[in-house]
Design a protein around this motif. Structure first.
Motif, mmCIF file in Angstrom:
data_model
loop_
_atom_site.group_PDB
_atom_site.id
_atom_site.type_symbol
_atom_site.label_atom_id
_atom_site.label_comp_id
_atom_site.label_asym_id
_atom_site.label_seq_id
_atom_site.Cartn_x
_atom_site.Cartn_y
_atom_site.Cartn_z
ATOM 1 N N LEU A 120 -2.103 -4.420 -4.570
ATOM 2 C CA LEU A 120 -1.650 -3.059 -4.300
ATOM 3 C C LEU A 120 -2.875 -2.203 -4.039
ATOM 4 O O LEU A 120 -3.810 -2.195 -4.832
ATOM 5 C CB LEU A 120 -0.879 -2.506 -5.501
ATOM 6 C CG LEU A 120 -0.563 -1.016 -5.492
ATOM 7 C CD1 LEU A 120 0.421 -0.673 -4.382
ATOM 8 C CD2 LEU A 120 -0.020 -0.571 -6.846
ATOM 9 N N SER A 136 0.847 -1.188 0.000
ATOM 10 C CA SER A 136 0.000 0.000 0.000
ATOM 11 C C SER A 136 0.883 1.239 0.000
ATOM 12 O O SER A 136 2.034 1.196 0.432
ATOM 13 C CB SER A 136 -0.930 0.011 1.210
ATOM 14 O OG SER A 136 -1.884 -1.039 1.132
ATOM 15 N N ILE A 179 7.593 -3.301 -7.303
ATOM 16 C CA ILE A 179 6.625 -3.856 -8.255
ATOM 17 C C ILE A 179 7.334 -4.465 -9.462
ATOM 18 O O ILE A 179 6.963 -5.541 -9.930
ATOM 19 C CB ILE A 179 5.632 -2.761 -8.703
ATOM 20 C CG1 ILE A 179 4.746 -2.345 -7.533
ATOM 21 C CG2 ILE A 179 4.764 -3.262 -9.869
ATOM 22 C CD1 ILE A 179 3.859 -1.150 -7.831
ATOM 23 N N THR A 198 2.751 6.157 -6.322
ATOM 24 C CA THR A 198 2.976 4.720 -6.235
ATOM 25 C C THR A 198 4.298 4.325 -6.871
ATOM 26 O O THR A 198 5.076 3.553 -6.301
ATOM 27 C CB THR A 198 1.832 3.959 -6.933
ATOM 28 O OG1 THR A 198 0.588 4.276 -6.297
ATOM 29 C CG2 THR A 198 2.058 2.451 -6.872
#
Length: 239
Positions: free
Chosen positions: A231, A79, A117, A109
């Motif tokens: 996510l 998160s 990621i 993000t």
């Protein structure tokens, strides 16, 4: 395209995702007021190794109490923001048509979690679907808006038509943990069998108990997906 975007920003100025005030032209590149940046609290490194909830500084465990009590189906979750610092922003994003906030969310993000990621080996971004009637009334799916912007920045393709919410469910905030899980049973169905994934990233706005993520994960695991991560924009402190 940049020229067109600049003209649109002059005619229809963006709003700050934190205070919702109009952004001055120079601020539109940062997508947020300079003074509002100080109000944002990001998720740090001391988090649950399963769901990503922030742990108390005194907690030496690798997992939060929830994840020690529940066996989640997903591999791991991430998160971006502490929920309390961004709750008003997410509310406007979901219910007041502030779809433009998704640009700021996606950029934040990538800055905070982009490297993590990229190391996951994700081949598909999957936004949590809304029930069709509910989406028609709202006009958009906030998870899909966020996923779309994130896809553009990461290059990972987003698939919004692979899984659907096949029935309306009760609002999750009205239910306890057991009620949430029963509420979601058989609520999602994969409707495309022509696309095969090895690793997916499920996108949603808020993580609470993980019931929705678990149910979607189960459907994809039954379809042969080996690794499922999620996510979300925000997550709360572990209790």
């Amino acid at each position: 395209m940049q020229v067109i975007e600049n003209v649109l920003n002059l005619i229809y100025p963006r709003r700050c995702p934190i205070c919702d005030g109009v952004l001055r032209y120079k601020e539109s590149k940062d997508l947020v007021h300079e003074e509002c940046k100080k109000k944002i609290k990001y998720i740090g490194d001391h988090v649950c190794e399963k769901c990503g909830k922030p742990l108390k500084l005194s907690d030496q465990s690798e997992y939060c109490a929830d994840c020690m009590a529940i066996r989640h189906r997903f591999n791991r979750g991430f998160s971006v923001f502490n929920y309390r610092s961004i709750s008003g922003s997410i509310y406007r994003f979901k219910y007041m048509g502030r779809r433009e906030y998704a640009d700021f969310y996606a950029e934040a993000t990538v800055k905070r979690l982009g490297k993590k990621i990229s190391r996951l080996g994700v081949d598909a971004i999957i936004p949590v679907p809304m029930y069709k009637d509910k989406q028609y009334i709202r006009g958009y799916n906030q998870a899909a808006e966020y996923a779309s912007r994130l896809s553009k920045l990461t290059g990972i393709p987003v698939y919004g038509d692979v899984i659907v919410r096949s029935r309306q469910t009760r609002p999750m905030k009205e239910l306890d943990l057991r009620g949430r899980r029963n509420n979601l049973k058989k609520a999602f169905n994969i409707v495309r069998n022509d696309v095969k994934f090895k690793c997916i990233l499920i996108i949603d706005d808020i993580y609470t108990t993980g019931s929705t993520i678990d149910e979607i994960t189960h459907e994809f695991q039954m379809a042969g997906v080996k690794n499922v991560y999620f996510l979300t924009l925000a997550i709360g402190q572990t209790t």
